[in-house]
Design an enzyme around this catalytic site. Structure first.
Site, mmCIF file in Angstrom:
data_model
loop_
_atom_site.group_PDB
_atom_site.id
_atom_site.type_symbol
_atom_site.label_atom_id
_atom_site.label_comp_id
_atom_site.label_asym_id
_atom_site.label_seq_id
_atom_site.Cartn_x
_atom_site.Cartn_y
_atom_site.Cartn_z
ATOM 1 N N GLY A 199 -1.242 -1.013 -16.222
ATOM 2 C CA GLY A 199 -1.824 0.336 -16.253
ATOM 3 C C GLY A 199 -1.609 1.146 -14.990
ATOM 4 O O GLY A 199 -2.233 2.188 -14.815
ATOM 5 N N ASP A 215 -2.107 -4.926 -13.419
ATOM 6 C CA ASP A 215 -0.756 -4.547 -12.986
ATOM 7 C C ASP A 215 -0.350 -5.565 -11.925
ATOM 8 O O ASP A 215 -1.126 -6.488 -11.612
ATOM 9 C CB ASP A 215 -0.703 -3.110 -12.420
ATOM 10 C CG ASP A 215 0.682 -2.468 -12.582
ATOM 11 O OD1 ASP A 215 1.643 -2.949 -11.928
ATOM 12 O OD2 ASP A 215 0.827 -1.521 -13.360
ATOM 13 N N ASP A 220 0.887 -10.471 -14.019
ATOM 14 C CA ASP A 220 2.284 -10.279 -14.412
ATOM 15 C C ASP A 220 2.332 -10.418 -15.933
ATOM 16 O O ASP A 220 1.953 -11.465 -16.465
ATOM 17 C CB ASP A 220 3.134 -11.378 -13.730
ATOM 18 C CG ASP A 220 4.596 -11.305 -14.124
ATOM 19 O OD1 ASP A 220 4.924 -10.643 -15.132
ATOM 20 O OD2 ASP A 220 5.421 -11.917 -13.425
ATOM 21 N N PHE A 221 2.785 -9.364 -16.617
ATOM 22 C CA PHE A 221 2.710 -9.405 -18.084
ATOM 23 C C PHE A 221 3.667 -10.413 -18.733
ATOM 24 O O PHE A 221 3.647 -10.599 -19.941
ATOM 25 C CB PHE A 221 2.842 -8.020 -18.710
ATOM 26 C CG PHE A 221 4.030 -7.185 -18.282
ATOM 27 C CD1 PHE A 221 5.293 -7.707 -18.153
ATOM 28 C CD2 PHE A 221 3.841 -5.820 -18.048
ATOM 29 C CE1 PHE A 221 6.367 -6.916 -17.782
ATOM 30 C CE2 PHE A 221 4.914 -5.013 -17.671
ATOM 31 C CZ PHE A 221 6.178 -5.574 -17.537
ATOM 32 N N HIS A 277 8.972 0.869 -23.275
ATOM 33 C CA HIS A 277 10.201 1.677 -23.165
ATOM 34 C C HIS A 277 10.979 1.362 -21.881
ATOM 35 O O HIS A 277 12.129 1.752 -21.746
ATOM 36 C CB HIS A 277 9.910 3.187 -23.306
ATOM 37 C CG HIS A 277 9.297 3.832 -22.106
ATOM 38 N ND1 HIS A 277 9.157 5.197 -21.982
ATOM 39 C CD2 HIS A 277 8.772 3.310 -20.965
ATOM 40 C CE1 HIS A 277 8.596 5.490 -20.831
ATOM 41 N NE2 HIS A 277 8.349 4.357 -20.195
HETATM 42 C C1 LIG Z 1 6.194 3.209 -16.274
HETATM 43 S S1 LIG Z 1 4.858 2.496 -15.377
HETATM 44 C C2 LIG Z 1 3.503 2.778 -16.478
HETATM 45 C C3 LIG Z 1 2.174 2.700 -15.801
HETATM 46 C C4 LIG Z 1 0.968 3.127 -16.668
HETATM 47 N N1 LIG Z 1 0.836 2.343 -17.869
HETATM 48 C C5 LIG Z 1 1.039 4.603 -16.978
HETATM 49 O O1 LIG Z 1 1.310 4.977 -18.140
HETATM 50 O O2 LIG Z 1 0.817 5.417 -16.058
HETATM 51 C C6 LIG Z 1 5.229 0.804 -15.563
HETATM 52 C C7 LIG Z 1 4.225 -0.114 -14.913
HETATM 53 O O3 LIG Z 1 4.617 -1.468 -15.189
HETATM 54 C C8 LIG Z 1 4.277 -2.240 -14.074
HETATM 55 N N2 LIG Z 1 5.018 -3.503 -14.115
HETATM 56 C C9 LIG Z 1 6.344 -3.711 -13.953
HETATM 57 N N3 LIG Z 1 6.635 -5.013 -14.071
HETATM 58 C C10 LIG Z 1 5.465 -5.651 -14.328
HETATM 59 C C11 LIG Z 1 5.107 -7.010 -14.570
HETATM 60 N N4 LIG Z 1 6.031 -7.976 -14.565
HETATM 61 N N5 LIG Z 1 3.824 -7.284 -14.819
HETATM 62 C C12 LIG Z 1 2.886 -6.314 -14.842
HETATM 63 N N6 LIG Z 1 3.155 -5.007 -14.614
HETATM 64 C C13 LIG Z 1 4.430 -4.693 -14.359
HETATM 65 C C14 LIG Z 1 4.641 -1.355 -12.908
HETATM 66 O O4 LIG Z 1 4.015 -1.768 -11.724
HETATM 67 C C15 LIG Z 1 4.161 0.010 -13.424
HETATM 68 O O5 LIG Z 1 2.829 0.254 -13.042
#
Ligand SMILES: C[S@@+](CC[C@H](N)C(=O)[O-])C[C@H]1O[C@@H](n2cnc3c(N)ncnc32)[C@H](O)[C@@H]1O
Length: 412
Positions: A252, A276, A297-298, A317
């Protein structure tokens, strides 16, 4: 039918015959346009763009694409970087700004600043009062806001080479649709070994700018929990266990979505959790203290089991299908049958008549991450044909072209 084009075509208005009809259409749309009517405004933008393109010659359009727009990007990004737009706003949002004075305050060469602002003005983003004297427009005023200005630093300044050199990457990959997140146009353009362009922005100290940029992208759009999109009081709250997790905002970011949810539904049942990566959670300080902040970490096991809803906004996306399947698998494993929902807030591109912001998003995802914005058919394929036991129960849409859908999923 001729199979060649005469050079004279390049120097004539692209479609002079269309001009009167487009002006008529624009007038008709304007006649019906009421404040807050976003869909009519979107239609007017598309018509106005067609009008401009019809008037311009192909030669002029080429100059716009290859000189004017990159030059404008260079000037705007420099302005953000050096603090020009913030300074101009500080000196007076409606003031007349003198190039010499601005350059002195910023430690810039006045001749350089004069050239930059002259182009920004010629492109319609400043009002010229006299030689080297300008007033801001609403657009250039907005560049003083971090959530707007940071897009220029990140997408043009930080990783702007990827779309420009995309064609080289495609040559190397035999013009195949890019689906490998580990070797993207970004990796080729920047000769970089970091996992992806988002991690790269973090590695060059632009993580905070990237997170603020995400905050800017969502401004002025309906939030996922708006009754016009997803009526949470009817779909989520009934049956929610009082002390259990209500919404887990997976990846998020700084928590814009979950915090807005808290503000709009302060009496919601259950708990709210923001997840996040650890450095992002570390920066997510400006959210309601009742929201639990959890580094996660997702791609690892989801520690929150059986939440009422797992919410993902602008996450899938960012990734090609193989990575999305891993993220979805970790979520599906944690979901409680008949109770948990997965709510994906993303673009759903229609089969025809795609809106320009969605196609632009798709190009951004493709050129930076080898990922994509998806059509309804692609969403069904990703969610339902992956053997994860998930099904789409409904696409919830506000009907507005530029607003994401809530794609509601459950265990089948
Ligand atoms: C495009 S942003 C979207 C953030 C939020 N959901 C929003 O709509 O404002 C993508 C998010 O994915 C997170 N992210 C990237 N790789 C990740 C991982 N392996 N585990 C968790 N979060 C991750 C990034 O830190 C970033 O906050």
């Amino acid at each position: 039918m001729s199979s060649t084009v005469d050079l004279s075509l390049a120097t004539q208005p692209s479609d002079a015959d269309a001009v009167p009809g487009l002006i008529k259409d624009l007038n008709a749309l304007n006649g019906n346009w009421k404040e807050g009517d976003e869909e009519t405004r979107y239609k007017m933008i598309v018509k106005a763009r067609s009008l401009l393109q019809s008037l311009m010659t192909p030669r002029e359009q080429t100059v716009q694409h290859t000189w004017a727009d990159p030059g404008l990007g260079a000037a705007l990004t420099t302005g953000v970087d050096v603090g020009l737009w913030k300074l101009m706003v500080k000196n007076g949002v409606d003031a007349v700004h003198n190039v010499e004075d601005l350059a002195k305050s910023l430690g810039m060469d006045p001749e350089l600043l004069g050239r930059l602002l002259r182009h920004v003005c010629a492109m319609g983003h400043l009002e010229e009062v006299a030689q080297d004297e300008y007033k801001l427009t609403n657009f250039t005023r907005s560049l003083s806001l971090d959530v707007i200005g940071d897009s220029y630093l990140c997408l043009l300044g930080g990783i702007g080479r990827s779309p420009i050199e995309f064609y080289k990457f495609l040559r190397e990959t035999n013009w195949r649709n890019p689906v490998d997140a580990t070797r993207t146009a970004f990796h080729v353009s920047y000769d970089s070994k970091v996992p992806n362009s988002m991690a790269y922005l973090g590695s060059i100290g632009m993580g905070p700018q990237m997170n603020r940029m995400m905050g800017g992208y969502r401004q002025g759009r309906l939030p996922w929990h708006h009754p016009k999109i997803y009526p949470v009081e009817e779909e989520l709250f009934p049956g929610a266990e009082p002390d259990a997790p209500l919404v887990v905002d997976v990846a998020g970011g700084l928590g814009h979505d979950i915090d807005e949810f808290k503000r709009n539904y302060p009496n919601h049942p259950g708990k709210l959790i923001l997840q996040d990566l650890a450095p992002v959670i570390e920066d997510a300080k400006d959210i309601d203290p009742s929201i639990e902040r959890m580094p996660h970490d997702f791609l690892a096991e989801q520690p929150i089991r059986g939440a009422r809803a797992y919410f993902m906004h602008s996450i899938l996306h960012d990734w090609p299908d193989d990575v999305c399947q891993k993220i979805l698998a970790r979520t599906a494993e944690a979901m409680k049958p008949g109770y948990s929902k997965l709510l994906i807030f993303e673009c759903v591109i229609p089969r025809t008549g795609a809106y320009w912001e969605s196609t632009a998003g798709d190009m951004l995802m493709m050129t930076q991450l080898s990922a994509c914005e998806r059509t309804e058919d692609q969403w069904h394929k990703l969610i339902e044909d992956s053997g994860l036991g998930l099904k789409i129960t409904k696409f919830w849409s506000s009907g507005l072209s530029a607003v994401e859908n809530v794609i509601e999923c459950a265990l089948a």
